[in-house]
Design an enzyme around this catalytic site. Structure first.
Site, PDB file in Angstrom:
ATOM      1  N   SER A  54       1.605  -5.906  -1.878  1.00  0.00           N
ATOM      2  CA  SER A  54       2.525  -4.812  -1.621  1.00  0.00           C
ATOM      3  C   SER A  54       1.858  -3.819  -0.664  1.00  0.00           C
ATOM      4  O   SER A  54       0.707  -3.428  -0.864  1.00  0.00           O
ATOM      5  CB  SER A  54       2.849  -4.122  -2.954  1.00  0.00           C
ATOM      6  OG  SER A  54       3.663  -3.026  -2.683  1.00  0.00           O
ATOM      7  N   GLY A  55       2.564  -3.466   0.376  1.00  0.00           N
ATOM      8  CA  GLY A  55       2.016  -2.504   1.351  1.00  0.00           C
ATOM      9  C   GLY A  55       1.228  -3.158   2.469  1.00  0.00           C
ATOM     10  O   GLY A  55       0.700  -2.477   3.343  1.00  0.00           O
ATOM     11  N   THR A  67       7.342  -6.582   5.215  1.00  0.00           N
ATOM     12  CA  THR A  67       8.688  -6.216   5.663  1.00  0.00           C
ATOM     13  C   THR A  67       8.655  -5.762   7.124  1.00  0.00           C
ATOM     14  O   THR A  67       9.521  -6.129   7.912  1.00  0.00           O
ATOM     15  CB  THR A  67       9.246  -5.121   4.746  1.00  0.00           C
ATOM     16  OG1 THR A  67       9.132  -5.590   3.404  1.00  0.00           O
ATOM     17  CG2 THR A  67      10.689  -4.824   5.062  1.00  0.00           C
ATOM     18  N   ASN A 106       3.063   1.467  -2.023  1.00  0.00           N
ATOM     19  CA  ASN A 106       3.835   1.462  -0.770  1.00  0.00           C
ATOM     20  C   ASN A 106       5.036   2.385  -0.943  1.00  0.00           C
ATOM     21  O   ASN A 106       5.779   2.272  -1.905  1.00  0.00           O
ATOM     22  CB  ASN A 106       4.289   0.014  -0.499  1.00  0.00           C
ATOM     23  CG  ASN A 106       5.070  -0.122   0.793  1.00  0.00           C
ATOM     24  OD1 ASN A 106       5.302   0.857   1.504  1.00  0.00           O
ATOM     25  ND2 ASN A 106       5.483  -1.344   1.098  1.00  0.00           N
ATOM     26  N   SER A 127       8.393   0.110  -0.820  1.00  0.00           N
ATOM     27  CA  SER A 127       8.039  -1.221  -1.324  1.00  0.00           C
ATOM     28  C   SER A 127       9.297  -2.026  -1.632  1.00  0.00           C
ATOM     29  O   SER A 127      10.234  -1.544  -2.267  1.00  0.00           O
ATOM     30  CB  SER A 127       7.205  -1.054  -2.599  1.00  0.00           C
ATOM     31  OG  SER A 127       6.861  -2.311  -3.088  1.00  0.00           O
ATOM     32  N   SER A 128       9.313  -3.269  -1.095  1.00  0.00           N
ATOM     33  CA  SER A 128      10.461  -4.130  -1.395  1.00  0.00           C
ATOM     34  C   SER A 128      10.291  -4.625  -2.828  1.00  0.00           C
ATOM     35  O   SER A 128       9.279  -5.236  -3.155  1.00  0.00           O
ATOM     36  CB  SER A 128      10.498  -5.326  -0.451  1.00  0.00           C
ATOM     37  OG  SER A 128      10.087  -4.954   0.831  1.00  0.00           O
ATOM     38  N   GLY A 130       3.219 -11.396  -2.188  1.00  0.00           N
ATOM     39  CA  GLY A 130       2.076 -12.315  -2.188  1.00  0.00           C
ATOM     40  C   GLY A 130       1.469 -12.369  -3.575  1.00  0.00           C
ATOM     41  O   GLY A 130       1.969 -11.737  -4.531  1.00  0.00           O
ATOM     42  N   GLU A 176      -0.371 -11.564  -6.701  1.00  0.00           N
ATOM     43  CA  GLU A 176      -0.667 -10.220  -7.230  1.00  0.00           C
ATOM     44  C   GLU A 176      -1.649 -10.300  -8.364  1.00  0.00           C
ATOM     45  O   GLU A 176      -1.540 -11.161  -9.237  1.00  0.00           O
ATOM     46  CB  GLU A 176       0.631  -9.542  -7.702  1.00  0.00           C
ATOM     47  CG  GLU A 176       1.455  -8.985  -6.546  1.00  0.00           C
ATOM     48  CD  GLU A 176       2.599  -8.102  -6.981  1.00  0.00           C
ATOM     49  OE1 GLU A 176       2.856  -8.025  -8.195  1.00  0.00           O
ATOM     50  OE2 GLU A 176       3.239  -7.498  -6.102  1.00  0.00           O
TER      51      GLU A 176
HETATM   52  N1  LIG Z   1       2.294  -3.502  12.107  1.00  0.00           N
HETATM   53  C1  LIG Z   1       2.299  -2.288  11.561  1.00  0.00           C
HETATM   54  N2  LIG Z   1       2.015  -1.248  12.341  1.00  0.00           N
HETATM   55  C2  LIG Z   1       1.990   0.004  11.847  1.00  0.00           C
HETATM   56  N3  LIG Z   1       2.251   0.287  10.548  1.00  0.00           N
HETATM   57  C3  LIG Z   1       2.529  -0.720   9.714  1.00  0.00           C
HETATM   58  C4  LIG Z   1       2.592  -2.063  10.184  1.00  0.00           C
HETATM   59  N4  LIG Z   1       2.905  -2.856   9.155  1.00  0.00           N
HETATM   60  C5  LIG Z   1       3.034  -2.032   8.090  1.00  0.00           C
HETATM   61  N5  LIG Z   1       2.833  -0.760   8.422  1.00  0.00           N
HETATM   62  C6  LIG Z   1       2.876   0.421   7.531  1.00  0.00           C
HETATM   63  O1  LIG Z   1       2.673  -0.028   6.230  1.00  0.00           O
HETATM   64  C7  LIG Z   1       3.776   0.310   5.405  1.00  0.00           C
HETATM   65  C8  LIG Z   1       4.047  -0.775   4.414  1.00  0.00           C
HETATM   66  O2  LIG Z   1       4.539  -1.901   5.050  1.00  0.00           O
HETATM   67  P1  LIG Z   1       5.631  -2.847   4.410  1.00  0.00           P
HETATM   68  O3  LIG Z   1       6.686  -2.084   3.760  1.00  0.00           O
HETATM   69  O4  LIG Z   1       6.005  -3.810   5.458  1.00  0.00           O
HETATM   70  O5  LIG Z   1       4.765  -3.575   3.323  1.00  0.00           O
HETATM   71  P2  LIG Z   1       5.199  -4.780   2.430  1.00  0.00           P
HETATM   72  O6  LIG Z   1       4.149  -5.814   2.619  1.00  0.00           O
HETATM   73  O7  LIG Z   1       6.585  -5.172   2.746  1.00  0.00           O
HETATM   74  O8  LIG Z   1       5.085  -4.193   1.018  1.00  0.00           O
HETATM   75  P3  LIG Z   1       5.966  -4.502  -0.257  1.00  0.00           P
HETATM   76  O9  LIG Z   1       5.518  -5.786  -0.788  1.00  0.00           O
HETATM   77  O10 LIG Z   1       5.657  -3.368  -1.135  1.00  0.00           O
HETATM   78  O11 LIG Z   1       7.363  -4.506   0.193  1.00  0.00           O
HETATM   79  C9  LIG Z   1       4.921   0.526   6.358  1.00  0.00           C
HETATM   80  O12 LIG Z   1       5.841   1.445   5.822  1.00  0.00           O
HETATM   81  C10 LIG Z   1       4.234   1.085   7.575  1.00  0.00           C
HETATM   82  O13 LIG Z   1       4.017   2.451   7.416  1.00  0.00           O
HETATM   83 MG   LIG Z   2       8.312  -5.113   1.837  1.00  0.00          MG
END
Ligand SMILES: Nc1ncnc2c1ncn2[C@@H]1O[C@H](COP(=O)(O)OP(=O)(O)OP(=O)(O)O)[C@@H](O)[C@H]1O
Ligand SMILES: [Mg+2]
Length: 1024
Positions: free
Chosen positions: A107-108, A112, A157, A160-161, A381, A383
């Site tokens: 997560s984070g 997404t 996050n 977070s999705s 992924g 956890e």
């Molecule tokens: N390529 C990137 N460039 C800049 N910032 C990023 C990038 N990828 C992610 N982030 C930052 O990290 C934060 C978390 O990313 P994201 O929501 O995609 O995580 P996630 O893997 O989908 O987490 P979750 O499993 O909780 O949904 C985003 O809100 C953004 O601020």
């Molecule tokens: Mg996500």
């Protein structure tokens, strides 16, 4: 990829398969860190992309940037999500191989965000015609909707999705997106009723309360105050402005995805009803619960359009239908609360699924044709937390399945490539996690089966009985460890926990709430009450058929297992593309790389395993053409040109580089290099060589440029020449035409030159005149004696005559001016002679006299003395002419030699004897007349007037040698032209003292003058 090899020490290798020590996670993480410090957040493991969340804008996602990756080979560019997407997209379009992009990570970690970048790249490189743009828009707009309802702020996050998402993007034959489909997995619905410290409920609740208008809030019976709602009161509060704009964005998105206004209101009614539901409290009396606040239940019923009493009852009672025996029993307060929460969760969960379906129906491609697909999987992924629960078990199971797929597909791919390239396949030593998947999925004996059994058997089952059963059934399994009193000291976990040794490492799970969560129970009464609702969505998501069904509902894990297996079926037919996301620290801090945290993820994401599988074969492979292209300069035989086939070229190259046999293999189209070391050495040699080549290339390039320039100039000059020649030719043609015209006019003019002047001959005539004048000026006779006169054009007849006349005058004038006095006198005499003998009368002998010079004196020398003597006697009388002469007597016509002397007043005839003389006649010139015949004779008849005859006996008949000269002279100084007559008669009378004598003039030979005896006439015979 090779391009960055030279920088590898500074920025790490961009493909981890090139790490010499591929077993060391430390080396791997160190490589990631080097790159991260240079803002290089992407690294490859072969075709797998590892992404480290930068938590800041690294400026690598612009449209301009995207273009750099378009249609470039994956290996030609730096590792980037655009490169990976481009490869997938091109495989789909060019080779018609369906693709999936699997994004995983904690997560984070940026999953997404990554999935959004994939969509962004697809949008960048595909068309933008009306329908395509609309589809793209809908695909993009599905995100804010799903994020509002499916995402929440967690400790890890802010966005977070809380669900897994698989999205298919469908493409038509031109490669343009025409539709899509979304599958959702395992929404974390427990969040609706409860959140950990510092976390929040799903975004939608906050967005609605912050963003809805007052009227809307009124209609939904809501207050703009989080504290008023039990389900929100424990959560962390968010910023209002952000929520407000997010709510606006959500409404816009809903409209774009074609949710009607009614549907939108109905959705918000459900969200509001959940908040009200949470506020329903219960009191308990003798173990029986009853609703204690009507206001909330009223609101719920009003919003969901259901019956209040029915709902009230359903919340506080439980009906069991045991084989036809229907028993209703009241609930205690705790169970009533459980029932209420279960209802809230169920409504939210079902609403979310309904939303996804609704989005899908809007995204459906409107063609019957089968479209090709790129699937994007954004799923949690592996956890591992301090406390791992039912959700972690599900998630980790899902990751085991994905790892299986990865192994299957990667090894399969690898194997296929070797087969295709004709390289012997050696079994790769890797860990096959099938055994762990089986641990979960085995019928009867697997974790899922055991859990289901424990949930479904009647009687008093709980989490601990489940654990016992697990321990009992799986005790001997290599990947399962249950709590064992005997081994308690060695165990790091407690008696309500068990451990699964996953492919990524061991994870301890607590069985607490396992049964409850797996059962996912919503009492039948509540389901029934919902199915009776008149709310358009609620009655749809709680269908009557489901309530009436006697079949036991599937447990949560089984449902999840099925959907995961369905997903595997979808994925197995596709070509996988992996994006492994890593977060660099737990604090969402940019530019901070926490080695421990990253190492942890590297382990649990199974990246080392990824690397090992990839490296089990060869570290590097490349087509012969591209390998030769880059390194051919390292071998004499292949540089600068290799004319054979690429494979032989590479063989030459490899031999000259001294590769050992086990270092490489030659496939059909590719070279496979086993160790990165060999590649690095080659690259280093190339870098060194490059410097030498630079100067050669520079020179060649300059030469090439010069040649190009020269060619350009040459071409340009040819063009100029061509034009100039054209111009010249045109000019020549014009000239020739004009010449032809001139010649034609000239000829016509020539033909008509003698006619009257016309337009046609005007010029010619003018020219002829001009030329004639010029010619004439050069050919003018220069002497009056030249009779030649240059010919002239007819048109110049008059002019010619005039000019000739004037020229003659001119010449004559000159002639005259140049004459001496003597010559002048001669000419005057000659003119006079002309007049006397040619104009006034015609004397045949005149012509012969013309060339002869007139003299004043013609005295033979023997008579000279006598003549002189006579001249002295003249007493001032000037002798004008003197000549010898023959005098014929008047009677006998006897010839006697005499001298004729003409003075200004007299003509004398003297006879000489020696030096003495006798004057025979002296006649005054003003009285005598002269007569000559017209013939050639030389006879001069001097006619004496009657009154003088007495004295002189009659007219004088003289023969004078220069008759013309003599007569002309006499007439000239007497100035009396009338004294002469030229008679053209055969008989001439002369006076002989009163009686006439006859002179007969005849023509014949020889010339004689004598007396004709018979007639007594003087007979003159003149030559003809
Ligand atoms: N390529 C990137 N460039 C800049 N910032 C990023 C990038 N990828 C992610 N982030 C930052 O990290 C934060 C978390 O990313 P994201 O929501 O995609 O995580 P996630 O893997 O989908 O987490 P979750 O499993 O909780 O949904 C985003 O809100 C953004 O601020
Ligand atoms: Mg996500």
């Amino acid at each position: 990829m090779e391009i960055s090899l030279k920088d590898r020490d500074k920025v790490g290798v961009q493909d981890a398969v090139l790490l010499e020590d591929f077993n060391s996670s430390e080396v791997f993480v160190n490589n990631l860190q080097k790159r991260f410090n240079e803002n290089l957040i992407y690294t490859n493991i072969g075709p797998v992309l590892v992404s480290v969340n930068p938590y800041k804008d690294v400026g690598i996602y612009s449209s301009q940037y995207a273009k750099e990756f378009h249609k470039k080979h994956f290996f030609e560019t730096t590792p980037h999500i655009f490169a990976l997407t481009d490869t997938a997209y091109r495989s789909l379009i060019e080779e018609n191989r369906e693709q999936c992009i699997l994004i995983s990570g904690e997560s984070g970690a940026g999953k997404t965000e990554a999935s959004k970048k994939v969509l962004q790249y697809i949008a960048e490189v595909t068309g933008s015609k009306g329908q395509v743009e609309k589809v793209k828009n809908k695909l993009f707009q599905s995100n804010p909707v799903l994020e509002a309802f499916g995402n929440a702020k967690t400790s890890r996050n802010d966005n977070s999705s809380r669900f897994g998402k698989y999205m298919d993007v469908e493409f038509d034959y031109e490669g343009n997106p025409v539709g899509g489909n979304i599958l959702n997995y395992l929404l974390e619905k427990s969040r609706v009723i409860n959140q950990f410290n510092g976390e929040r409920n799903f975004h939608i609740f906050y967005q609605l309360l912050a963003g809805a208008s007052d009227t809307m809030l009124n209609d939904l019976l809501l207050k703009r105050n989080l504290e008023s709602y039990y389900y929100l009161s424990h959560s962390q509060k968010g910023t209002c402005n952000k929520e407000k704009s997010a709510f606006e964005e959500l409404n816009k998105a809903l409209t774009i995805i074609e949710f009607t206004a009614e549907e939108q209101i109905d959705i918000f009614k459900i969200i509001a009803s959940i908040l009200h539901l949470g506020n329903i409290g219960f009191v308990e009396e003798e173990g029986i619960a009853s609703v204690n606040n009507n206001e909330s239940i009223d609101a719920v019923c009003k919003l969901l359009n259901c019956d209040k009493e029915e709902l009230k009852n359903a919340l506080t009672h439980k009906t069991i239908d045991a084989k036809g025996d229907v028993v209703t029993s009241p609930l205690d307060r705790e169970t009533a609360i459980y029932a209420r929460d279960a209802l809230a969760k169920a409504i939210y969960d079902k609403l979310f699924t309904w939303l996804v379906q609704k989005i899908n129906s809007s995204l459906q491609a409107n063609t019957q044709r089968k479209n090709s697909v790129i699937g994007i999987l954004d799923i949690y992924g592996f956890e591992i937390f301090q406390k791992n629960n039912f959700e972690q078990l599900c998630i980790n199971f899902c990751n085991e399945k994905l790892q299986q797929l990865f192994i299957d597909l990667t090894l399969k791919q690898e194997q296929q490539e070797y087969l295709k390239e004709g390289i012997e396949w050696h079994n790769i030593d890797y860990f096959d996690n099938k055994i762990i998947c089986d641990l979960f999925e085995m019928k009867f004996k697997g974790i899922i089966s055991i859990m289901d059994e424990e949930c479904l058997v009647p009687g008093n089952t709980n989490d601990l009985t489940l654990l016992k059963k697990l321990n009992k059934n799986l005790q001997g399994h290599k990947h399962f460890k249950g709590f064992n009193k005997m081994l308690k000291k060695q165990m790091k976990f407690e008696n309500n926990e068990f451990q699964v040794i996953h492919y990524a490492g061991p994870v301890v799970y607590s069985v607490k709430t396992f049964i409850e969560k797996n059962n996912d129970l919503l009492f039948r009464d509540l389901r029934y009450a919902m199915s009776n609702s008149q709310h358009s969505i609620i009655k749809n998501i709680f269908p009557k058929s489901e309530v009436m069904s006697m079949r036991l509902p599937e447990t949560a894990f089984t449902k999840f297992k099925k959907s995961v297996n369905d997903l595997m079926k979808i994925l197995i037919d596709k070509e996988p593309n992996y994006i492994r996301c890593i977060k660099p620290n737990d604090d969402k801090r940019p530019s901070f790389f926490d080695v421990d945290i990253v190492s942890h993820q590297v382990t649990y994401l199974g990246l080392m395993e990824n690397l090992r599988v990839r490296r089990a074969g060869f570290a590097y492979r490349r087509s012969y053409e591209s390998f030769l292209k880059r390194y051919k300069c390292l071998c004499k035989q292949t540089w600068p040109h290799w004319h054979g086939n690429a494979k032989d070229g590479v063989q030459q190259l490899i031999c000259s580089l001294g590769f050992e046999n086990d270092e490489y293999k030659m496939g059909k189209t590719k070279i496979f290099i086993r160790y990165p070391k060999s590649l690095f050495q080659t690259e280093d040699a190339f870098q060194r060589k490059k410097h030498d080549l630079v100067s050669v290339i520079k020179a060649t390039w300059k030469g090439y440029k010069q040649r190009q320039e020269y060619r350009k100039l040459k071409l340009a000059s040819i063009v100029v020449q061509k034009w100039y020649r054209r111009y010249q030719a045109q000019k020549a043609i014009k000239r020739r035409k004009a010449a032809v015209e001139t010649v034609r006019r000239f000829i016509k003019g020539f033909i008509t030159r003698n006619g009257p002047e016309t337009e046609i001959n005007k010029k010619f005539v003018a020219l002829a005149k001009k030329h004639w004048l010029i010619r004439l000026s050069k050919n003018l006779p220069n002497s009056v004696l030249i009779k030649y006169w240059p010919p002239h054009p007819v048109s110049c007849n008059e002019a010619s005559k005039l000019i000739q006349h004037y020229h003659m005058l001119h010449l004559s004038r000159i002639y005259r001016k140049n004459l001496t006095a003597e010559r002048k006198q001669q000419f005057e005499l000659k003119v006079l002679a002309e007049k006397l003998f040619s104009v006034n009368g015609h004397k045949k002998s005149y012509k012969n006299s013309i060339p002869q010079w007139f003299k004043n004196e013609r005295i033979p020398s023997e008579q000279e003395e006598a003549y002189k003597l006579f001249s002295k006697s003249l007493n001032g009388e000037r002798i004008m002419y003197s000549t010898s002469a023959v005098k014929y007597d008047r009677h006998g016509y006897k010839a006697r030699d005499r001298i004729l002397i003409a003075t200004t007043k007299h003509v004398y005839i003297i006879e000489t004897k020696g030096n003495s003389y006798t004057q025979k006649h002296g006649l005054p010139l003003n009285v005598v007349n002269l007569l000559v015949t017209a013939q050639k004779d030389k006879v001069l008849l001097v006619q004496i007037p009657e009154e003088m005859i007495k004295k002189d006996k009659g007219d004088l008949i003289l023969e004078i040698p220069q008759l013309i000269e003599c007569v002309t002279k006499i007439v000239s100084f007497t100035k009396n032209e009338n004294m002469l007559s030229v008679v053209d008669e055969k008989v001439i009378e002369h006076n002989m003292k009163g009686k006439p004598g006859i002179i007969e003039v005849t023509v014949g030979n020889p010339e004689t003058i004598q007396k004709d005896k018979p007639t007594g006439h003087l007979l003159i015979r003149a030559t003809p």
